[in-house]
Write an enzyme that holds these catalytic residues in place. Structure first.
Site, PDB file in Angstrom:
ATOM      1  N   LEU A   1      10.315 -20.874  -4.650  1.00  0.00           N
ATOM      2  CA  LEU A   1       9.409 -19.940  -3.971  1.00  0.00           C
ATOM      3  C   LEU A   1       8.032 -20.082  -4.599  1.00  0.00           C
ATOM      4  O   LEU A   1       7.905 -20.063  -5.826  1.00  0.00           O
ATOM      5  CB  LEU A   1       9.891 -18.494  -4.144  1.00  0.00           C
ATOM      6  CG  LEU A   1       8.916 -17.409  -3.673  1.00  0.00           C
ATOM      7  CD1 LEU A   1       8.900 -17.323  -2.137  1.00  0.00           C
ATOM      8  CD2 LEU A   1       9.278 -16.038  -4.246  1.00  0.00           C
TER       9      LEU A   1
ATOM     10  N   HIS B   1       2.310   3.435  -9.110  1.00  0.00           N
ATOM     11  CA  HIS B   1       2.099   2.002  -9.391  1.00  0.00           C
ATOM     12  C   HIS B   1       3.295   1.418 -10.147  1.00  0.00           C
ATOM     13  O   HIS B   1       3.697   0.285  -9.899  1.00  0.00           O
ATOM     14  CB  HIS B   1       0.806   1.809 -10.191  1.00  0.00           C
ATOM     15  CG  HIS B   1      -0.420   2.208  -9.427  1.00  0.00           C
ATOM     16  ND1 HIS B   1      -0.622   1.875  -8.110  1.00  0.00           N
ATOM     17  CD2 HIS B   1      -1.518   2.947  -9.789  1.00  0.00           C
ATOM     18  CE1 HIS B   1      -1.780   2.366  -7.693  1.00  0.00           C
ATOM     19  NE2 HIS B   1      -2.334   3.028  -8.692  1.00  0.00           N
TER      20      HIS B   1
ATOM     21  N   ASP C   1       0.833  -1.207   0.000  1.00  0.00           N
ATOM     22  CA  ASP C   1       0.000   0.000   0.000  1.00  0.00           C
ATOM     23  C   ASP C   1       0.867   1.257   0.000  1.00  0.00           C
ATOM     24  O   ASP C   1       1.976   1.259   0.546  1.00  0.00           O
ATOM     25  CB  ASP C   1      -0.906  -0.025   1.239  1.00  0.00           C
ATOM     26  CG  ASP C   1      -2.083   0.923   1.104  1.00  0.00           C
ATOM     27  OD1 ASP C   1      -2.350   1.410  -0.016  1.00  0.00           O
ATOM     28  OD2 ASP C   1      -2.735   1.189   2.132  1.00  0.00           O
TER      29      ASP C   1
END
Ligand code: IPE
Ligand code: IPE
Ligand code: MG
Length: 254
Positions: A142, A48, A31
């Site tokens: 991962l 962004h 955020d």
């Protein structure tokens, strides 16, 4: 009575109180992109874009630190409420990264899993998302779970609906429904619950992220805006996690 620790695929509960220092699953609420851009007099899309670079740093940190599973909250079911321009910018970024960056992640041994309501995206984004999952399915270094158009309540509701259909068709016996069985109908059925949830930008809320799965997650809130996030912040969050005493409702350690 169901004992949620006995069979549920819940990493922390399975391990009990002597929790290891390293979380098996870290989830991040990324955020602060808009505020990062505003502070520089830039349009939100610049935030962004910078945030997408922070995603790469975070994935790298998870790999080098040996965290097995990383979930990134990239777009919530409520983020569709943003302006059409901002949704289009976010979708374009997603499309670009799915198209051009998945091969590199695949080479690094990353398995990509996507949770959320993909049906709300354009068909080409949906196809790229499925391709990313298929291409990386055999990787083990991962597990990267991307939460896209994801909502925790919607996840629970779709699980409940599928449980109801399974009961109606006789696949499951409603009398046998417990937490472990219910978890298998969630979008996260094949990943452990998060041990650690990190949220950047100083906001202290979950914003509809992994509501069921976060039952015993350790929460870490940091002031840093997501585009500024790097491996030092990742390490700081791991340090905070290592200092927590996880009790899972049992007696505190003496
Ligand atoms: C996070 O940054 C990105 C998404 C939610 C898609 P924000 O866009 O929420 O940034 P702020 O909270 O407005 O600063
Ligand atoms: C949560 O951030 C969703 C993501 C990070 C993808 P938001 O910025 O959308 O959350 P609120 O609106 O501040 O709760
Ligand atoms: Mg925000």
């Amino acid at each position: 009575m169901t004992t949620s620790g006995s069979t549920a695929p819940v990493s922390g509960l399975d391990r009990g109180r002597g929790a290891p220092a390293l979380p098996a699953h870290v989830a991040v609420i990324m955020d602060g992109n808009g505020r990062w851009a505003a502070a520089r007099g830039l349009p939100r899309v610049a935030g962004h874009r910078a945030g997408a670079e922070a995603v790469r740093r975070c994935i790298r940190a998870a790999i080098t630190r040996g965290v097995g599973c990383l979930t990134l909250y990239a777009f919530s079911s409520e983020n569709w409420r943003r302006t059409p321009d901002e949704v289009a910018d976010l979708t374009a970024l997603l499309r670009y990264y799915l198209r051009h960056k998945v091969a590199e992640l695949c080479r690094e041994g990353v398995r990509i899993r996507i949770i959320g309501d993909l049906s709300r995206f354009d068909a080409d984004v949906r196809d790229e998302a499925r391709r990313a999952e298929d291409m990386t399915a055999a990787n083990t270094r991962l597990t990267l779970v991307l939460a896209l158009s994801y909502g925790g309540r919607a996840d629970i509701v779709q699980a409940a609906a599928r449980v109801a259909f399974a009961a109606r068709s006789g696949t499951i016996d409603p009398a046998e429904l417990d937490e472990a069985l219910f978890s298998r109908f969630l979008l996260t059925a094949d990943v452990p619950d998060p041990d650690l949830i990190v949220r950047t930008s100083g906001e202290c809320r979950l914003s509809n992220f992994l509501l069921w799965q976060s039952a015993y997650a350790e929460l870490v809130f940091i002031e840093t805006l997501w585009p500024d996030f790097d491996e030092h912040h990742f390490d700081a969050a791991l340090d905070m996690f290592a200092r927590r005493e996880r009790r899972f409702g049992a007696r505190p350690a003496l």
